[in-house]
Enzyme design. Structure first.
Site, short mmCIF file in Angstrom:
data_model
loop_
_atom_site.label_atom_id
_atom_site.label_comp_id
_atom_site.label_asym_id
_atom_site.label_seq_id
_atom_site.Cartn_x
_atom_site.Cartn_y
_atom_site.Cartn_z
N SER A 1 0.81 -1.23 0.00
CA SER A 1 0.00 0.00 0.00
C SER A 1 0.84 1.27 0.00
CB SER A 1 -0.93 0.00 1.21
OG SER A 1 -0.15 -0.15 2.38
N SER B 1 18.08 1.96 0.15
CA SER B 1 17.98 3.43 0.08
C SER B 1 19.36 4.05 -0.04
CB SER B 1 17.32 3.91 1.38
OG SER B 1 17.37 5.30 1.47
N LYS C 1 17.88 1.70 7.74
CA LYS C 1 18.07 1.20 6.37
C LYS C 1 19.49 0.65 6.19
CE LYS C 1 15.35 1.32 3.53
NZ LYS C 1 14.32 0.29 3.23
N PRO D 1 17.39 4.12 -3.87
CA PRO D 1 16.93 5.43 -4.32
C PRO D 1 17.20 6.53 -3.28
CG PRO D 1 15.06 3.95 -3.88
CD PRO D 1 16.29 3.24 -3.43
N SER E 1 8.38 11.24 2.08
CA SER E 1 9.37 11.84 1.17
C SER E 1 8.78 12.96 0.31
CB SER E 1 10.03 10.78 0.28
OG SER E 1 9.11 10.20 -0.61
P1 NDP Z 1 5.52 4.33 2.63
O1 NDP Z 1 5.49 4.85 4.03
O2 NDP Z 1 4.56 4.88 1.66
O3 NDP Z 1 5.44 2.75 2.65
C1 NDP Z 1 6.03 1.97 3.63
C2 NDP Z 1 5.35 0.63 3.67
O4 NDP Z 1 5.94 -0.20 4.68
C3 NDP Z 1 3.87 0.75 4.01
O5 NDP Z 1 3.14 -0.07 3.16
C4 NDP Z 1 3.82 0.26 5.46
O6 NDP Z 1 2.60 -0.33 5.80
C5 NDP Z 1 4.91 -0.79 5.43
N1 NDP Z 1 5.30 -1.11 6.80
C6 NDP Z 1 5.86 -0.31 7.71
N2 NDP Z 1 6.02 -0.97 8.86
C7 NDP Z 1 5.51 -2.22 8.68
C8 NDP Z 1 5.36 -3.39 9.49
N3 NDP Z 1 5.75 -3.41 10.78
N4 NDP Z 1 4.81 -4.50 8.94
C9 NDP Z 1 4.39 -4.50 7.66
N5 NDP Z 1 4.50 -3.43 6.85
C10 NDP Z 1 5.05 -2.31 7.35
O7 NDP Z 1 7.01 4.57 2.16
P2 NDP Z 1 7.75 4.53 0.73
O8 NDP Z 1 6.91 3.98 -0.33
O9 NDP Z 1 8.33 5.86 0.59
O10 NDP Z 1 8.93 3.52 1.05
C11 NDP Z 1 8.94 2.17 0.64
C12 NDP Z 1 10.34 1.63 0.77
O11 NDP Z 1 11.23 2.44 0.01
C13 NDP Z 1 10.88 1.62 2.20
O12 NDP Z 1 11.67 0.47 2.35
C14 NDP Z 1 11.77 2.86 2.22
O13 NDP Z 1 12.79 2.76 3.19
C15 NDP Z 1 12.32 2.84 0.81
N6 NDP Z 1 12.78 4.13 0.33
C16 NDP Z 1 11.92 5.21 0.25
C17 NDP Z 1 12.39 6.41 -0.22
C18 NDP Z 1 11.51 7.61 -0.34
O14 NDP Z 1 12.03 8.71 -0.53
N7 NDP Z 1 10.20 7.48 -0.32
C19 NDP Z 1 13.79 6.59 -0.62
C20 NDP Z 1 14.59 5.41 -0.52
C21 NDP Z 1 14.10 4.23 -0.07
P3 NDP Z 1 1.46 0.54 6.51
O15 NDP Z 1 0.82 1.31 5.39
O16 NDP Z 1 0.57 -0.48 7.12
O17 NDP Z 1 2.11 1.43 7.50
#
Ligand code: NDP
Length: 319
Positions: free
Chosen positions: A9, A124, A163, A186, A201
């Site tokens: 999601s 990341s 990370k 990224p 972000s």
């Molecule tokens: P989001 O916050 O939109 O998504 C994070 C996701 O991780 C959510 O679906 C969340 O679920 C899930 N999550 C968090 N904790 C848990 C848990 N305990 N159990 C199951 N699911 C969990 O973030 P992004 O899309 O931005 O990030 C996605 C990935 O990309 C991450 O690994 C992040 O570190 C990495 N990333 C992101 C960057 C950015 O700038 N956006 C840059 C570099 C890397 P829920 O919705 O239920 O909380």
């Protein structure tokens, strides 16, 4: 083929799911609570191909074995789930445990499975460029760089630490267990939102257009669609391996504000920095590996425009 996307999601994962469905894959998407909060999954269920080929699964990073049954039968696993929060009360509980234990939990399920051929890990730039090495506009950060956990602890960069520890543990585990993994690294991700809520972000962009003074930071940016495509290429290109940095370019927040001012001259974008210190220097991020993955980066100007238009569409701003 059947593939799994963890944390489906989220901002990046939603685009990965969309592109995978477009390409004809059957997608097993994990979410923490698929029925309790429909807002988390509604946008996924509406994607083209979702009716026929999207299956939702409940899985939690901290629940041992939670991913076993989802992963079994999948050819590829995209592990994106990890908390993204820059302000926390308890870094160990809120960030480090879910990032580190969660990644190992997912990888253990992959190790047990008889079907998984490749894991694509959403790491990341946080795991790359946070160390004591000097940075300036001449320095090119590449895939040989690793963030230093002690530096992260001393600087209280808890998300960055989470990370860094998660990627290091992932490489150790896959090497010991003979798992084929590609890691994508990224920088800050911008671009249109599929999910209904503002993610961490893109929040700094919303702050800028709301007139809040900008932080004294130089940071890399990349478009969410490029990041999602890179995930799919990393899975599909048989020869892909190792890490791959993803950034269009690094800019100081003052420049980001300037670009936004050019794009939206009527918005109250601040020209004030949060502090009076000298501006943090920019640096370069190598695009060589990304090129080998067939990734062309969307210019930052377009990514910012797409982000703001998305805010407007979702009514986070009104102008
Ligand atoms: P989001 O916050 O939109 O998504 C994070 C996701 O991780 C959510 O679906 C969340 O679920 C899930 N999550 C968090 N904790 C848990 C848990 N305990 N159990 C199951 N699911 C969990 O973030 P992004 O899309 O931005 O990030 C996605 C990935 O990309 C991450 O690994 C992040 O570190 C990495 N990333 C992101 C960057 C950015 O700038 N956006 C840059 C570099 C890397 P829920 O919705 O239920 O909380």
């Amino acid at each position: 083929k059947v593939v799994c996307v963890t944390g489906a999601s989220g901002f990046i994962a939603s685009w990965i799911v969309k592109f995978l469905l477009q390409r004809g894959y059957t997608v097993r998407a994990t979410v923490r609570d698929p029925t309790g909060n429909p807002k988390k999954v509604d946008h996924l269920l509406k994607l083209d191909g979702a009716k026929e080929r999207l299956q939702l699964f409940k899985a939690d990073l901290l629940e041992e074995g939670s991913f076993d049954s989802v992963v079994e039968g999948c050819d590829g696993v995209f592990h994106t789930a990890s908390p993204v929060r820059f302000v926390v009360n308890d870094p160990q509980v809120e960030l480090i445990d879910p990032a580190l234990k969660g990644t190992l939990n997912v990888l253990k399920s992959c190790a047990k499975s008889t079907s998984v051929k490749r894991v694509v890990l959403t790491s990341s730039n946080a795991a790359v460029s946070f160390n004591t090495r000097p940075k300036n506009p001449e320095v090119v950060v590449d895939e040989t760089w690793f963030s230093n956990p002690d530096f992260c602890r001393e600087s209280k960069l808890w998300y960055v630490l989470s990370k860094t520890l998660a990627e290091a543990a992932a490489w150790k585990f896959v090497n010991e267990n003979n798992i084929d993994m590609v890691s994508l690294n990224p920088t800050m991700v911008a671009g249109p939102l599929l999910q209904p809520e503002v993610n961490e972000s893109v929040e700094p962009i919303l702050n800028l257009i709301n007139g809040i003074p900008f932080p004294n930071k130089a940071i890399g940016w990349v478009n969410v669609k490029d990041v999602a495509n890179a995930h799919i290429h990393a899975y599909e290109i048989a020869s892909a391996s190792g890490r791959c940095l993803l950034a269009e370019r690094v800019v100081h927040y003052s420049e980001l504000a300037m670009i936004l001012r050019d794009l939206y001259p009527t918005l109250p974008i601040s020209d004030k920095c949060e502090d009076d210190g000298p501006y943090m220097p920019t640096y370069q991020i190598s695009k060589e590996k990304a090129k080998s993955f067939g990734i062309e980066f969307t210019p930052l100007e377009i990514s910012l425009k797409e982000t703001v238009e998305s805010f407007r569409e979702k009514k986070f701003i009104d102008f």
